[in-house]
Design a protein around this motif. Structure first.
Motif, mmCIF file in Angstrom:
data_model
loop_
_atom_site.group_PDB
_atom_site.id
_atom_site.type_symbol
_atom_site.label_atom_id
_atom_site.label_comp_id
_atom_site.label_asym_id
_atom_site.label_seq_id
_atom_site.Cartn_x
_atom_site.Cartn_y
_atom_site.Cartn_z
ATOM 1 N N GLU A 230 0.738 3.920 13.027
ATOM 2 C CA GLU A 230 -0.092 2.910 13.855
ATOM 3 C C GLU A 230 -0.230 1.942 12.758
ATOM 4 N N ASN A 231 -0.100 0.609 13.265
ATOM 5 C CA ASN A 231 -0.129 -0.756 12.435
ATOM 6 C C ASN A 231 -1.485 -0.866 12.456
ATOM 7 N N ILE A 232 -1.989 -0.984 11.235
ATOM 8 C CA ILE A 232 -3.475 -1.396 10.990
ATOM 9 C C ILE A 232 -3.605 -2.733 10.109
ATOM 10 N N LEU A 233 -2.518 -3.400 9.693
ATOM 11 C CA LEU A 233 -2.726 -4.731 9.164
ATOM 12 C C LEU A 233 -1.432 -5.171 9.374
ATOM 13 N N ASN A 234 -1.545 -6.659 9.815
ATOM 14 C CA ASN A 234 -0.206 -7.670 10.073
ATOM 15 C C ASN A 234 -0.601 -8.859 9.673
ATOM 16 N N ASN A 235 -0.576 -9.080 8.452
ATOM 17 C CA ASN A 235 -0.988 -10.433 7.765
ATOM 18 C C ASN A 235 0.027 -11.361 7.302
ATOM 19 N N ALA A 236 0.132 -12.601 7.139
ATOM 20 C CA ALA A 236 0.985 -13.420 6.825
ATOM 21 C C ALA A 236 0.250 -14.213 5.712
ATOM 22 N N TYR A 237 0.872 -14.526 4.303
ATOM 23 C CA TYR A 237 0.362 -15.093 3.304
ATOM 24 C C TYR A 237 1.194 -16.126 2.902
ATOM 25 N N LEU A 238 0.285 -17.439 2.736
ATOM 26 C CA LEU A 238 1.143 -18.603 1.947
ATOM 27 C C LEU A 238 1.104 -18.472 0.556
ATOM 28 N N VAL A 239 2.142 -18.110 -0.109
ATOM 29 C CA VAL A 239 2.022 -18.207 -1.446
ATOM 30 C C VAL A 239 2.542 -19.114 -2.249
ATOM 31 N N PRO A 240 1.955 -19.632 -3.270
ATOM 32 C CA PRO A 240 2.693 -20.636 -4.200
ATOM 33 C C PRO A 240 4.004 -20.215 -4.881
ATOM 34 N N ASP A 241 4.902 -20.760 -4.983
ATOM 35 C CA ASP A 241 6.060 -20.337 -5.515
ATOM 36 C C ASP A 241 5.912 -19.656 -6.988
ATOM 37 N N GLY A 242 4.897 -20.289 -7.846
ATOM 38 C CA GLY A 242 4.829 -19.654 -8.745
ATOM 39 C C GLY A 242 3.728 -18.219 -9.013
ATOM 40 N N GLU A 243 3.371 -18.142 -7.777
ATOM 41 C CA GLU A 243 2.542 -16.768 -7.848
ATOM 42 C C GLU A 243 3.310 -15.744 -7.279
ATOM 43 N N THR A 244 4.653 -15.812 -6.748
ATOM 44 C CA THR A 244 5.084 -15.035 -6.039
ATOM 45 C C THR A 244 5.406 -13.494 -6.574
ATOM 46 N N GLU A 245 5.634 -13.352 -7.880
ATOM 47 C CA GLU A 245 5.603 -12.014 -8.655
ATOM 48 C C GLU A 245 4.319 -11.376 -8.661
ATOM 49 N N ARG A 246 3.175 -12.170 -9.058
ATOM 50 C CA ARG A 246 2.131 -11.618 -9.209
ATOM 51 C C ARG A 246 1.531 -11.275 -7.857
ATOM 52 N N PHE A 247 1.660 -12.155 -6.735
ATOM 53 C CA PHE A 247 1.380 -11.514 -5.261
ATOM 54 C C PHE A 247 1.862 -10.153 -5.045
ATOM 55 N N ARG A 248 3.163 -10.058 -5.170
ATOM 56 C CA ARG A 248 3.719 -8.934 -4.680
ATOM 57 C C ARG A 248 3.189 -7.696 -5.717
ATOM 58 N N ALA A 249 2.936 -7.792 -6.878
ATOM 59 C CA ALA A 249 2.338 -6.840 -7.670
ATOM 60 C C ALA A 249 1.238 -6.366 -7.301
ATOM 61 N N ALA A 250 0.468 -7.440 -6.977
ATOM 62 C CA ALA A 250 -1.121 -7.013 -6.671
ATOM 63 C C ALA A 250 -1.065 -6.389 -5.481
ATOM 64 N N VAL A 251 -0.209 -6.801 -4.373
ATOM 65 C CA VAL A 251 -0.300 -6.179 -3.057
ATOM 66 C C VAL A 251 0.249 -4.563 -3.384
ATOM 67 N N LEU A 252 1.193 -4.281 -4.027
ATOM 68 C CA LEU A 252 1.873 -3.070 -4.135
ATOM 69 C C LEU A 252 0.895 -2.094 -5.199
ATOM 70 N N GLU A 253 0.263 -2.580 -5.928
ATOM 71 C CA GLU A 253 -0.734 -1.976 -6.787
ATOM 72 C C GLU A 253 -2.027 -1.616 -5.940
ATOM 73 N N ALA A 254 -2.460 -2.580 -5.032
ATOM 74 C CA ALA A 254 -3.633 -2.153 -4.227
ATOM 75 C C ALA A 254 -3.307 -1.178 -3.274
ATOM 76 N N ALA A 255 -2.180 -0.915 -2.954
ATOM 77 C CA ALA A 255 -1.948 0.106 -1.864
ATOM 78 C C ALA A 255 -1.411 1.241 -2.556
ATOM 79 N N ALA A 256 -1.110 1.252 -3.684
ATOM 80 C CA ALA A 256 -0.631 2.423 -4.481
ATOM 81 C C ALA A 256 -1.624 3.868 -4.160
ATOM 82 N N PRO A 257 -2.755 3.581 -4.131
ATOM 83 C CA PRO A 257 -3.616 4.797 -4.265
ATOM 84 C C PRO A 257 -3.583 5.545 -2.903
#
Length: 294
Positions: A230-257
Motif C-alpha cells: 500500500e502506497n502511503i506517501l508519494n512526494n517529490a522534493y526540489l533539492v539544492p545540489d549542495g544538500e543532496t547527500e544530507r537530504f538522502r541521509a535524513a530521509v533514510l534515517e527518518a524511515a529506519a525505525p
C-alpha cells in the motif's frame, strides 16, 4: 519550423523544455534526437526581447502530432511509452548540462514563429521558474506499507468461526463470541498499523522537507501500480545540489525505525514536478499553448 519546401510534408513544432539560450545548451542539443527520431534544435526569443531563453524543440510530422492524430495516439499505450521515453530523454540530457524547465509531453505549436511568440509572451514566468530550478534537482520519496496479515484472507470463506471446528475445546467461549473477539483484535491491529504508518509518513516527509526548497505531494498510487503493498506517501522534493547527500541521509534515517515500511528514494530527476506551466489564455482556440493536445 514548418514544411516550407515544395512537396515537403507539413510539420509542427514540438517543444520539450525551456532552457537558457547559451553556447553550452547549443552544444548539448547538437547530437540529440527526440520524438519521432527528430533532431533537436533551439528556438530563441524574438530579437527585440533578447535571446536569453530558448525552447528545445523538434520538427515533427503534422500527421502524427496534429490534434486529431494525438486523440488517437493517446489511446495507444505503445505510442505513449515511446513518445514519453523520447521526450524525457531529451529533457534529462539537457538537465545534465543546464537549468531546465520541462514542458509536458506533446506540447505542440503550429509553427516556429508561434512558438517564439509564446516564449516571449511568457518570458517573465519562464525566467522566474528557471531561476528557482537552477542548481536544484528533483528527488522522489515513496513509502509502502505491507498489508496486514488478516487483510488477505478478509472476506474469504472459511470452515466457520474459530472454535467451531473438529477438536474444539468445550471450555472455550461460544463460537460466535470467539469469532467477534478475533475480528475486534484484527480491527484494532489495523488501526494501530494505520496510525503508525501516518506517523512514519509525517516523520519522513518532514525530514526530507528540511533539506528541500519545495515539496509536491502527489496522489498515492493505486494498488494496481503498487502491487500487494500500500502506497502511503508519494512526494517529490526540489533539492539544492549542495544538500543532496544530507537530504538522502535524513530521509533514510527518518524511515529506519519503521521496519514495517518500505521506502523508495529515487533521483536525481529533471524537475518535472516543479515546472508548473501556466494555463493557456482564456478563449484561445489555437494549438499554441503549453499543454498536450487532447
Amino acid at each position: 519550423m514548418t514544411g516550407d519546401r515544395a512537396g515537403a510534408p507539413p510539420t509542427l513544432t514540438y517543444v520539450y523544455a525551456v532552457v537558457p539560450a547559451d553556447d553550452e545548451v547549443a552544444e548539448a542539443v547538437g547530437p540529440l534526437r527526440g520524438v519521432a527520431e527528430a533532431a533537436v534544435l533551439l528556438l530563441t526569443e524574438d530579437a527585440a526581447s533578447g535571446p536569453e531563453l530558448a525552447f528545445a524543440a523538434s520538427r515533427v510530422p503534422a500527421e502524427d502530432f496534429g490534434e486529431s492524430a494525438l486523440k488517437q495516439h493517446f489511446e495507444d499505450v505503445g505510442w505513449l511509452e515511446d513518445t514519453a521515453r523520447a521526450h524525457h530523454g531529451v529533457v534529462e540530457a539537457l538537465a545534465a548540462r543546464t537549468a531546465v524547465l520541462p514542458l509536458r509531453m506533446a506540447t505542440v505549436y503550429q509553427d516556429a514563429e508561434r512558438a517564439r511568440q509564446a516564449l516571449s509572451r511568457r518570458r517573465k514566468y519562464f525566467a522566474e521558474r528557471l531561476a528557482l530550478l537552477r542548481d536544484h534537482t528533483e528527488y522522489g520519496v515513496k513509502i509502502y506499507l505491507a498489508p496486514s496479515p488478516s487483510s488477505s484472507s478478509e472476506g474469504e470463506p472459511d470452515d466457520g468461526p474459530p472454535g467451531s471446528g473438529p477438536g474444539a475445546s468445550p471450555d472455550t467461549a461460544t463460537p460466535g463470541r470467539s469469532y467477534l473477539r478475533q475480528r475486534r483484535a484484527q480491527h484494532a491491529a489495523r488501526e494501530a498499523r494505520d496510525v503508525q504508518a501516518g506517523e512514519a509518513a509525517a516523520h519522513v516527509e518532514a525530514a526530507g522537507a528540511r533539506h528541500a526548497t519545495g515539496v509536491v505531494r502527489h496522489p498515492v498510487q493505486r494498488s494496481a501500480l503498487s502491487g500487494p503493498l500500500e502506497n502511503i506517501l508519494n512526494n517529490a522534493y526540489l533539492v539544492p545540489d549542495g544538500e543532496t547527500e544530507r537530504f538522502r541521509a535524513a530521509v533514510l534515517e527518518a524511515a529506519a525505525p519503521y521496519t514495517a515500511l518500505r521506502i523508495e528514494l529515487t533521483g536525481p530527476w529533471a524537475p518535472y514536478s516543479f515546472a508548473m506551466p501556466p494555463e493557456p489564455e482564456q478563449g484561445s482556440r489555437e494549438q499554441t499553448d503549453d499543454r498536450p493536445t487532447p
